[in-house]
Write an enzyme that holds these catalytic residues in place. Structure first.
Site, PDB file in Angstrom:
ATOM      1  N   ASP A  15      -6.693  -3.253  -7.661  1.00 32.14           N
ATOM      2  CA  ASP A  15      -7.968  -3.788  -5.971  1.00 32.14           C
ATOM      3  C   ASP A  15      -7.403  -5.150  -6.753  1.00 32.14           C
ATOM      4  O   ASP A  15      -7.637  -5.312  -7.801  1.00 32.14           O
ATOM      5  CB  ASP A  15      -8.355  -3.069  -6.429  1.00 32.14           C
ATOM      6  CG  ASP A  15      -9.298  -3.458  -4.778  1.00 32.14           C
ATOM      7  OD1 ASP A  15      -9.302  -2.786  -3.286  1.00 32.14           O
ATOM      8  OD2 ASP A  15     -10.578  -4.525  -4.682  1.00 32.14           O
ATOM      9  N   ARG A  31       1.005  -1.012   0.534  1.00 32.30           N
ATOM     10  CA  ARG A  31      -0.057   0.036  -0.403  1.00 32.30           C
ATOM     11  C   ARG A  31       1.072   1.201   0.126  1.00 32.30           C
ATOM     12  O   ARG A  31       0.393   2.454   0.921  1.00 32.30           O
ATOM     13  CB  ARG A  31      -1.061  -0.076   1.085  1.00 32.30           C
ATOM     14  CG  ARG A  31      -1.920  -0.859   1.144  1.00 32.30           C
ATOM     15  CD  ARG A  31      -3.715  -0.714   1.861  1.00 32.30           C
ATOM     16  NE  ARG A  31      -4.063  -2.001   2.489  1.00 32.30           N
ATOM     17  CZ  ARG A  31      -4.291  -2.807   3.397  1.00 32.30           C
ATOM     18  NH1 ARG A  31      -4.304  -1.797   4.795  1.00 32.30           N
ATOM     19  NH2 ARG A  31      -5.128  -2.927   3.449  1.00 32.30           N
ATOM     20  N   TYR A  63     -14.224 -13.087   0.550  1.00 33.45           N
ATOM     21  CA  TYR A  63     -15.923 -11.899  -0.258  1.00 33.45           C
ATOM     22  C   TYR A  63     -16.566 -12.188  -1.093  1.00 33.45           C
ATOM     23  O   TYR A  63     -17.770 -12.065  -1.147  1.00 33.45           O
ATOM     24  CB  TYR A  63     -14.449 -10.822  -0.987  1.00 33.45           C
ATOM     25  CG  TYR A  63     -13.775 -10.104  -0.062  1.00 33.45           C
ATOM     26  CD1 TYR A  63     -13.843  -8.715   0.321  1.00 33.45           C
ATOM     27  CD2 TYR A  63     -12.223 -10.462  -0.616  1.00 33.45           C
ATOM     28  CE1 TYR A  63     -13.232  -8.377   1.583  1.00 33.45           C
ATOM     29  CE2 TYR A  63     -11.701  -9.045  -0.109  1.00 33.45           C
ATOM     30  CZ  TYR A  63     -11.783  -8.350   1.735  1.00 33.45           C
ATOM     31  OH  TYR A  63     -10.927  -7.123   2.191  1.00 33.45           O
ATOM     32  N   ARG A  99      -3.273   6.360  -0.318  1.00 29.06           N
ATOM     33  CA  ARG A  99      -4.060   7.170   0.623  1.00 29.06           C
ATOM     34  C   ARG A  99      -3.321   7.989   1.902  1.00 29.06           C
ATOM     35  O   ARG A  99      -3.509   8.849   2.264  1.00 29.06           O
ATOM     36  CB  ARG A  99      -4.728   6.254   1.481  1.00 29.06           C
ATOM     37  CG  ARG A  99      -6.186   5.601   0.846  1.00 29.06           C
ATOM     38  CD  ARG A  99      -7.570   4.850   2.093  1.00 29.06           C
ATOM     39  NE  ARG A  99      -7.121   3.529   2.143  1.00 29.06           N
ATOM     40  CZ  ARG A  99      -7.202   2.595   2.912  1.00 29.06           C
ATOM     41  NH1 ARG A  99      -8.575   2.915   3.585  1.00 29.06           N
ATOM     42  NH2 ARG A  99      -6.324   1.845   3.261  1.00 29.06           N
ATOM     43  N   ARG A 159      -6.783  11.308  -7.508  1.00 25.12           N
ATOM     44  CA  ARG A 159      -7.480  10.232  -7.343  1.00 25.12           C
ATOM     45  C   ARG A 159      -9.408  11.167  -7.077  1.00 25.12           C
ATOM     46  O   ARG A 159     -10.567  10.433  -7.290  1.00 25.12           O
ATOM     47  CB  ARG A 159      -8.072   9.078  -6.007  1.00 25.12           C
ATOM     48  CG  ARG A 159      -6.954   7.694  -6.531  1.00 25.12           C
ATOM     49  CD  ARG A 159      -8.192   6.777  -6.474  1.00 25.12           C
ATOM     50  NE  ARG A 159      -9.219   6.948  -6.327  1.00 25.12           N
ATOM     51  CZ  ARG A 159      -9.543   6.512  -5.306  1.00 25.12           C
ATOM     52  NH1 ARG A 159      -8.766   5.662  -4.551  1.00 25.12           N
ATOM     53  NH2 ARG A 159     -11.274   6.722  -5.060  1.00 25.12           N
TER      54      ARG A 159
END
Length: 369
Positions: free
Chosen positions: A101, A52, A176, A56, A65
């Site tokens: 992702d 990552r 998921y 963010r 973004r």
């Protein structure tokens, strides 16, 4: 939003020709510290990258973004290129990781899903019956043209810095799909695994086919290594992993073995599974922060490089404390056949980017030969 509407900051990203399909390792990337460590060869310094790292924690990421949904951003080659390059420019890490992702290949084959802010991937119609398996069709390169385009652009920009491709592992994708979204206890997932082992095995086999195909696209476009993320597999006992998960993970690794690129395997809370995760076919095994690197090496056994494993939360401490904990990791890894420095999980969103830059510099200085 179309590529023509991209923020002006992306105009510096070349949209011209990348390397031709099939060009995976240039002489420059082959001799990089990262790939040398993956191959357990002597390195000029311990290579560093962060899970990552593109995301963010970076203000420049938040800026480009802004107003673009996560899954949409993964399908815009110029944007993917810019985001992937940002931490390489800022932190001087030894490898880039492709910005995407784990649910992108599922979206690409038509699964109705979305990534909800603050929640994660949410599946509109979960996979829970044998009839549902028909929705998991094969993935082809034509399903993900934006991946090929972005990696071509990236490898042209990165030069001697290797690019790591990645995908979600079959167990985590299955979790998921079966749960319908993130789950703390994986009740439905385990209910299928234990209660209908044939359906479970077929589900994971289908996901292994899709995941292998997705990694092949990335390698053929120019990725120098790949990482398989099994984020949730730490929820399993070793016997269940060996019986119900390892065959599918091994199938993914076998699918990309002919390309000869390093294969990294990582999961969270997988201290009890490290040996099995290596046995599944990884060349490099990721170790989270709960297990010291030397103990991780003992569990994995010889013939594998290791990756890790500073606790991501340490980065919120003063610099002296970060350096002291980093020194512990480096000391524990001193005797390893190959070591890639990383965090024990992904960079937290509120991490100070300067702390990451200082950490890269510290590891490089402390391990330089």
């Amino acid at each position: 939003m179309s590529a023509n509407d991209l923020p002006q900051e992306l105009s510096s990203v070349r949209s011209g020709e990348g390397p031709s399909s099939g060009l995976r390792t240039t002489p420059a990337t082959h001799e990089s510290a990262f790939l040398k460590a993956c191959r357990r060869e002597p390195v000029p310094h311990t290579p560093v990258w962060f899970m990552r790292q593109a995301g963010r924690s970076l203000p420049e990421y938040l800026k480009v973004r802004e107003g673009i949904a996560m899954l949409d951003s993964c399908m815009m080659p110029e944007l993917v290129t810019e985001i992937t390059l940002q931490p390489v420019r800022r932190h001087k890490v030894d490898a880039a990781i492709y910005f995407s992702d784990i649910v992108v290949p599922l979206k690409a084959i038509g699964i109705d899903l979305d990534i909800k802010p603050g929640i994660g991937p949410v599946i509109a119609e979960p996979i829970r019956t044998r009839a549902d398996l028909a929705r998991l069709r094969d993935l082809t390169p034509e399903d993900v043209p934006y991946v090929t385009a972005a990696i071509g652009m990236l490898t042209a920009e990165l030069g001697s810095t290797p690019l790591i491709g990645f995908a979600g592992a079959p167990f985590t994708l299955a979790s998921y799909l079966v749960e319908g979204g993130p789950s703390r206890n994986h009740e439905r997932t385990k209910a299928m695994m234990y209660g209908d082992p044939e359906l479970w095995a077929d589900l994971l086999d289908r996901l292994a086919e899709i995941t292998g195909a997705f990694l092949k696209v990335q390698i053929e476009a120019g990725a120098s290594a790949v990482q398989l993320f099994d984020s949730w597999v730490g929820a399993l006992a070793p016997a269940d992993y060996r019986r119900s998960v390892m065959p599918a993970s091994a199938k993914v690794f076998d699918a990309v073995a002919p390309y000869g690129v390093p294969r990294i395997h990582f999961g969270v809370g997988t201290g009890e599974l490290l040996g099995l995760m290596g046995e599944a076919g990884a060349d490099v095994v990721g170790v989270d922060w709960r297990v010291p690197m030397d103990e991780g090496a003992r569990r994995v056994g010889p013939g594998k490089a290791l990756q890790g494993n500073l606790d991501p939360a340490v980065l919120f401490a003063p610099t002296e404390a970060v350096e002291a904990k980093t020194r512990e990791v480096l000391d524990a890894a001193a005797g390893l056949e190959g070591h890639i420095f990383n965090l024990g999980h992904g960079v937290m969103p509120t991490t100070d980017p300067d702390a990451l830059t200082r950490l890269v510099e510290y590891v490089h200085q402390q391990t330089a030969h």
